[in-house]
Design a protein around this motif. Structure first.
Motif, PDB file in Angstrom:
ATOM      1  N   MET A   1      57.463 -15.060  29.364  1.00  0.00           N
ATOM      2  CA  MET A   1      57.235 -15.676  30.679  1.00  0.00           C
ATOM      3  C   MET A   1      55.789 -15.439  31.111  1.00  0.00           C
ATOM      4  SD  MET A   1      59.472 -15.184  34.144  1.00  0.00           S
ATOM      5  CE  MET A   1      59.177 -16.192  35.573  1.00  0.00           C
ATOM      6  N   VAL A   2      55.142 -16.456  31.671  1.00  0.00           N
ATOM      7  CA  VAL A   2      53.737 -16.368  32.048  1.00  0.00           C
ATOM      8  C   VAL A   2      53.573 -15.537  33.319  1.00  0.00           C
ATOM      9  CG1 VAL A   2      51.681 -17.668  32.670  1.00  0.00           C
ATOM     10  CG2 VAL A   2      53.298 -18.628  31.026  1.00  0.00           C
ATOM     11  N   ASN A   3      52.709 -14.522  33.256  1.00  0.00           N
ATOM     12  CA  ASN A   3      52.354 -13.749  34.445  1.00  0.00           C
ATOM     13  C   ASN A   3      51.036 -14.297  34.980  1.00  0.00           C
ATOM     14  OD1 ASN A   3      51.472 -11.810  36.324  1.00  0.00           O
ATOM     15  ND2 ASN A   3      52.650 -10.196  35.295  1.00  0.00           N
ATOM     16  N   HIS A   4      51.142 -15.262  35.904  1.00  0.00           N
ATOM     17  CA  HIS A   4      49.961 -15.975  36.377  1.00  0.00           C
ATOM     18  C   HIS A   4      49.000 -15.056  37.109  1.00  0.00           C
ATOM     19  CE1 HIS A   4      53.211 -18.906  35.895  1.00  0.00           C
ATOM     20  NE2 HIS A   4      52.272 -19.786  35.591  1.00  0.00           N
ATOM     21  N   SER A   5      49.506 -14.191  37.966  1.00  0.00           N
ATOM     22  CA  SER A   5      48.654 -13.297  38.754  1.00  0.00           C
ATOM     23  C   SER A   5      47.869 -12.350  37.858  1.00  0.00           C
ATOM     24  CB  SER A   5      49.499 -12.498  39.749  1.00  0.00           C
ATOM     25  OG  SER A   5      50.145 -13.351  40.665  1.00  0.00           O
ATOM     26  N   GLU A   6      48.528 -11.829  36.838  1.00  0.00           N
ATOM     27  CA  GLU A   6      47.862 -10.893  35.937  1.00  0.00           C
ATOM     28  C   GLU A   6      46.755 -11.587  35.152  1.00  0.00           C
ATOM     29  OE1 GLU A   6      48.903  -8.040  32.076  1.00  0.00           O
ATOM     30  OE2 GLU A   6      50.521  -8.723  33.407  1.00  0.00           O
ATOM     31  N   LEU A   7      47.021 -12.812  34.681  1.00  0.00           N
ATOM     32  CA  LEU A   7      46.009 -13.539  33.924  1.00  0.00           C
ATOM     33  C   LEU A   7      44.790 -13.874  34.790  1.00  0.00           C
ATOM     34  CD1 LEU A   7      48.212 -15.961  31.784  1.00  0.00           C
ATOM     35  CD2 LEU A   7      46.918 -13.989  30.988  1.00  0.00           C
ATOM     36  N   ILE A   8      45.037 -14.267  36.038  1.00  0.00           N
ATOM     37  CA  ILE A   8      43.916 -14.567  36.941  1.00  0.00           C
ATOM     38  C   ILE A   8      43.133 -13.293  37.247  1.00  0.00           C
ATOM     39  CG2 ILE A   8      43.319 -15.266  39.289  1.00  0.00           C
ATOM     40  CD1 ILE A   8      45.563 -17.312  39.162  1.00  0.00           C
ATOM     41  N   SER A   9      43.848 -12.193  37.469  1.00  0.00           N
ATOM     42  CA  SER A   9      43.195 -10.922  37.777  1.00  0.00           C
ATOM     43  C   SER A   9      42.261 -10.487  36.647  1.00  0.00           C
ATOM     44  CB  SER A   9      44.245  -9.837  38.044  1.00  0.00           C
ATOM     45  OG  SER A   9      43.635  -8.608  38.327  1.00  0.00           O
ATOM     46  N   LYS A  10      42.733 -10.622  35.418  1.00  0.00           N
ATOM     47  CA  LYS A  10      41.904 -10.254  34.268  1.00  0.00           C
ATOM     48  C   LYS A  10      40.691 -11.168  34.147  1.00  0.00           C
ATOM     49  CE  LYS A  10      45.534  -8.133  31.419  1.00  0.00           C
ATOM     50  NZ  LYS A  10      46.312  -8.243  30.162  1.00  0.00           N
ATOM     51  N   LEU A  11      40.886 -12.461  34.445  1.00  0.00           N
ATOM     52  CA  LEU A  11      39.791 -13.418  34.370  1.00  0.00           C
ATOM     53  C   LEU A  11      38.732 -13.099  35.424  1.00  0.00           C
ATOM     54  CD1 LEU A  11      38.565 -16.087  33.308  1.00  0.00           C
ATOM     55  CD2 LEU A  11      40.078 -17.308  34.891  1.00  0.00           C
ATOM     56  N   VAL A  12      39.178 -12.770  36.629  1.00  0.00           N
ATOM     57  CA  VAL A  12      38.256 -12.498  37.724  1.00  0.00           C
ATOM     58  C   VAL A  12      37.500 -11.189  37.520  1.00  0.00           C
ATOM     59  CG1 VAL A  12      38.141 -11.960  40.197  1.00  0.00           C
ATOM     60  CG2 VAL A  12      39.534 -13.881  39.411  1.00  0.00           C
ATOM     61  N   SER A  13      38.153 -10.203  36.910  1.00  0.00           N
ATOM     62  CA  SER A  13      37.565  -8.864  36.816  1.00  0.00           C
ATOM     63  C   SER A  13      36.773  -8.616  35.531  1.00  0.00           C
ATOM     64  CB  SER A  13      38.671  -7.808  36.929  1.00  0.00           C
ATOM     65  OG  SER A  13      39.612  -7.949  35.863  1.00  0.00           O
ATOM     66  N   LYS A  14      36.688  -9.589  34.633  1.00  0.00           N
ATOM     67  CA  LYS A  14      35.961  -9.348  33.382  1.00  0.00           C
ATOM     68  C   LYS A  14      34.462  -9.212  33.647  1.00  0.00           C
ATOM     69  CE  LYS A  14      35.165 -14.118  31.867  1.00  0.00           C
ATOM     70  NZ  LYS A  14      35.266 -15.063  30.749  1.00  0.00           N
ATOM     71  N   ASP A  15      33.769  -8.549  32.744  1.00  0.00           N
ATOM     72  CA  ASP A  15      32.364  -8.184  32.945  1.00  0.00           C
ATOM     73  C   ASP A  15      31.449  -9.395  33.137  1.00  0.00           C
ATOM     74  OD1 ASP A  15      33.043  -5.539  32.740  1.00  0.00           O
ATOM     75  OD2 ASP A  15      32.495  -5.370  30.614  1.00  0.00           O
ATOM     76  N   THR A  16      31.798 -10.512  32.538  1.00  0.00           N
ATOM     77  CA  THR A  16      30.920 -11.695  32.601  1.00  0.00           C
ATOM     78  C   THR A  16      31.271 -12.642  33.748  1.00  0.00           C
ATOM     79  OG1 THR A  16      32.341 -12.790  30.970  1.00  0.00           O
ATOM     80  CG2 THR A  16      30.371 -11.661  30.145  1.00  0.00           C
ATOM     81  N   THR A  17      32.156 -12.207  34.635  1.00  0.00           N
ATOM     82  CA  THR A  17      32.501 -13.005  35.806  1.00  0.00           C
ATOM     83  C   THR A  17      31.656 -12.563  36.993  1.00  0.00           C
ATOM     84  OG1 THR A  17      34.776 -13.385  35.087  1.00  0.00           O
ATOM     85  CG2 THR A  17      34.314 -13.649  37.425  1.00  0.00           C
ATOM     86  N   HIS A  18      30.986 -13.524  37.643  1.00  0.00           N
ATOM     87  CA  HIS A  18      30.145 -13.239  38.802  1.00  0.00           C
ATOM     88  C   HIS A  18      30.939 -13.542  40.071  1.00  0.00           C
ATOM     89  CE1 HIS A  18      26.857 -12.994  35.971  1.00  0.00           C
ATOM     90  NE2 HIS A  18      27.097 -14.234  35.563  1.00  0.00           N
ATOM     91  N   VAL A  19      31.165 -12.520  40.886  1.00  0.00           N
ATOM     92  CA  VAL A  19      31.976 -12.675  42.097  1.00  0.00           C
ATOM     93  C   VAL A  19      31.088 -12.680  43.335  1.00  0.00           C
ATOM     94  CG1 VAL A  19      33.872 -11.728  43.467  1.00  0.00           C
ATOM     95  CG2 VAL A  19      33.897 -11.502  40.974  1.00  0.00           C
ATOM     96  N   GLN A  20      31.249 -13.724  44.151  1.00  0.00           N
ATOM     97  CA  GLN A  20      30.613 -13.830  45.465  1.00  0.00           C
ATOM     98  C   GLN A  20      29.090 -13.726  45.377  1.00  0.00           C
ATOM     99  OE1 GLN A  20      33.309 -14.406  47.125  1.00  0.00           O
ATOM    100  NE2 GLN A  20      32.486 -14.927  49.137  1.00  0.00           N
TER     101      GLN A  20
END
Length: 525
Positions: A1-20
């Protein structure tokens, strides 16, 4: 079963993601990545490739136990299965995880803090992230942004193209809304407006459930607190007519109406720029500076925009934050409206430039939402096409149109609002024969309506549509007010007017039983 929140969280928190990132940081990133170029005023210009407008046939809502009995399913709200959504979601997240950089914005939709939507946007393109920073409401600090727990997340991967045969879409492009999971999945299209309108669709779902009217309209307010709303589809003049130097701009496209008054859903403006000039629209022209985004506008060698060039599309756009407008009201809230303007671009050339509507007529015309679909706003539209769009925004309404019409009717009655139908389309003949209404005349008529001056004058009832037309308006030629007088061929006018009248009647046959009373009270006999 897909854990959508977990996948988004990992995508947002990875080192190459620029937040805000800040505006300068996003502009720098866009230039470094070759996504755009600077104009001579410092605005960032980008192209959207194949898709220069919304792609409504590629928009879906996931059919699940949350949406099943609430959504008005049909050609606008197309159902798609949870399985199709989950498969595409995993593919898109995997795709974005393979990118060297991704960009995240956290903010709000809705200036009313009690009903605002906490949101997050994950972008493949840095200029798309600047776009959403301009269009949505920005937190005051980065710390505030990082503490936002989003109720909806947009995941946007323009360069990821779906395979209709294996992915269950209609084309390579897709915009899929999952109300249950709080996710909007976008791919295959670089047109940034899909992100803006997807969140508007969400607010059109959430606000009515809280007893708040959601509206596809612009809004402004004068020094006497006389709030005015402007309803209309893209190209009818909402942005232009609400950007009045003599009034504070509340917002140019999306609003809510609660017990205290109106509030903007957005934090910026998304203005059409075709034929834009500093002389005719100085507020919008001046707002296109550093931090603003221009879409599909051609530049000369020195970086000067050519707003008359339609070679890429007629739907050229500028996205800029509200504070780029000198007289913008921030925070973008105000009291109850005194005047409502319904804008229509009538390609038949038979509707009057302005007419007064009573409450029943207002509900009828709101539910009808007649206008002409203008070139460039959707793929394949190259010249004006008569169209009926319920509530002047049916592509963004997840609930039945009568829900919104009845709410508006109650609010008009409760707050004793004056309502006018304004034709910004053609006069003296239809498209190809007549001419577009002059902006200076439309502005004058609207200002007289908002001031209350028109209510002091006399009106004449139109024989075909039953509309109440002012006999005279200071600053506007009298012969312009009665459309039949502008036609050289009076028989031709009657033929076209009666044709449009029949189209109104035919359109109402598409609605359910609750609309019958609205048609009987406010429609054409």
């Amino acid at each position: 079963m897909v854990n959508h929140s977990e996948l988004i969280s990992k995508l947002v928190s990875k080192d190459t993601t620029h937040v805000q990132l800040s505006t300068p940081q996003l502009v720098t990133a866009s230039l470094r990545r070759g996504e755009g170029a600077l104009t001579d005023t410092g605005a960032l210009r980008a192209e959207t490739g194949k898709y220069t407008g919304r792609s409504p046939k590629d928009r879906f809502i996931v059919e699940d136990n949350i949406s099943d009995h609430k959504i008005d399913w049909g050609t606008v709200n197309q159902p798609i299965s949870e399985e199709v959504f989950d498969n595409l979601f995993e593919k898109v997240v995997d795709y974005l995880n393979s990118k060297e950089e991704t960009f995240v914005f956290k903010g709000y939709a809705g200036a009313d803090e009690k009903t605002r939507l906490d949101l997050q946007v994950v972008n493949e393109f840095s200029w798309h992230n600047l776009f959403v920073q301009n269009l949505f409401i920005r937190p005051d600090t980065k710390e505030e942004a990082l503490n936002i727990d989003p109720k909806f997340t947009i995941v946007s991967a323009p360069n990821f193209k779906a395979d209709p045969e294996t992915d269950g879409t209609n084309s390579e492009a897709f915009v899929i809304i999952s109300l249950k999971k709080g996710i909007i999945l976008i791919g295959g299209t670089e047109y940034a407006g899909e992100m803006k309108k997807s969140i508007f669709s969400i607010m059109n779902y959430l606000l009515p459930e809280q007893g708040v009217m959601s509206m596809h309209c612009s809004a402004n307010v004068g020094e006497n607190k006389d709030v005015a709303l402007f309803f209309g589809l893209s190209g009818t003049g909402k942005t232009t007519l609400s950007a009045d130097p003599h009034r504070d701009l509340i917002g140019d496209d999306e609003h809510g109406w609660n017990d205290e008054g109106v509030f903007n859903i957005e934090g910026g403006c998304y203005a059409k720029t075709i034929d834009l000039s500093a002389e005719k629209e100085p507020e919008i022209h001046g707002a296109i500076r550093f931090g603003a985004v221009l879409e599909n506008v051609t530049l000369d060698e020195e970086g000067t925009p050519d707003y008359e060039d339609k070679s890429l599309t007629e739907n050229t756009r500028a996205a800029y934050p509200l504070h780029h407008i000198d007289n913008a009201r921030i925070p973008s809230v105000a009291g109850h409206p005194k005047t409502i303007i319904f804008l229509t671009a009538d390609a038949f050339g038979v509707l009057p430039p302005i007419s007064r509507l009573d409450r029943d007529q207002a509900m009828y015309h709101f539910l009808s939402g007649f206008t002409s679909k203008l070139a460039g706003t959707e793929r394949g539209v190259t010249e004006p096409q008569p169209v009926f769009s319920s509530c002047f925004g049916s592509p963004f309404l997840p609930l039945e149109a009568t829900v919104y019409a009845k709410m508006l009717g109650r609010l008009i009655e409760k707050h004793d609002v004056n309502v006018y139908l304004v034709n910004t389309g053609w006069t003296g003949g239809g498209y190809g024969v007549g001419r577009r209404m002059e902006l200076k005349h439309t502005r004058t008529m609207i200002r007289r309506a908002i001031s209350g001056e028109l209510e002091l004058g006399e009106f004449e009832k139109d024989e075909i549509f039953g509309l109440n037309i002012p006999n005279t308006i200071t600053g506007v030629p009298d012969e312009l007010l009665m459309p039949k007088n502008t036609w050289l061929d009076e028989d031709g006018y009657d033929e076209r007017a009666n044709k449009l009248k029949e189209l109104f009647k035919e359109n109402f046959e598409n609605f359910g039983g609750e609309s019958k009373e609205i048609a009987e009270k406010g429609g054409f006999q």
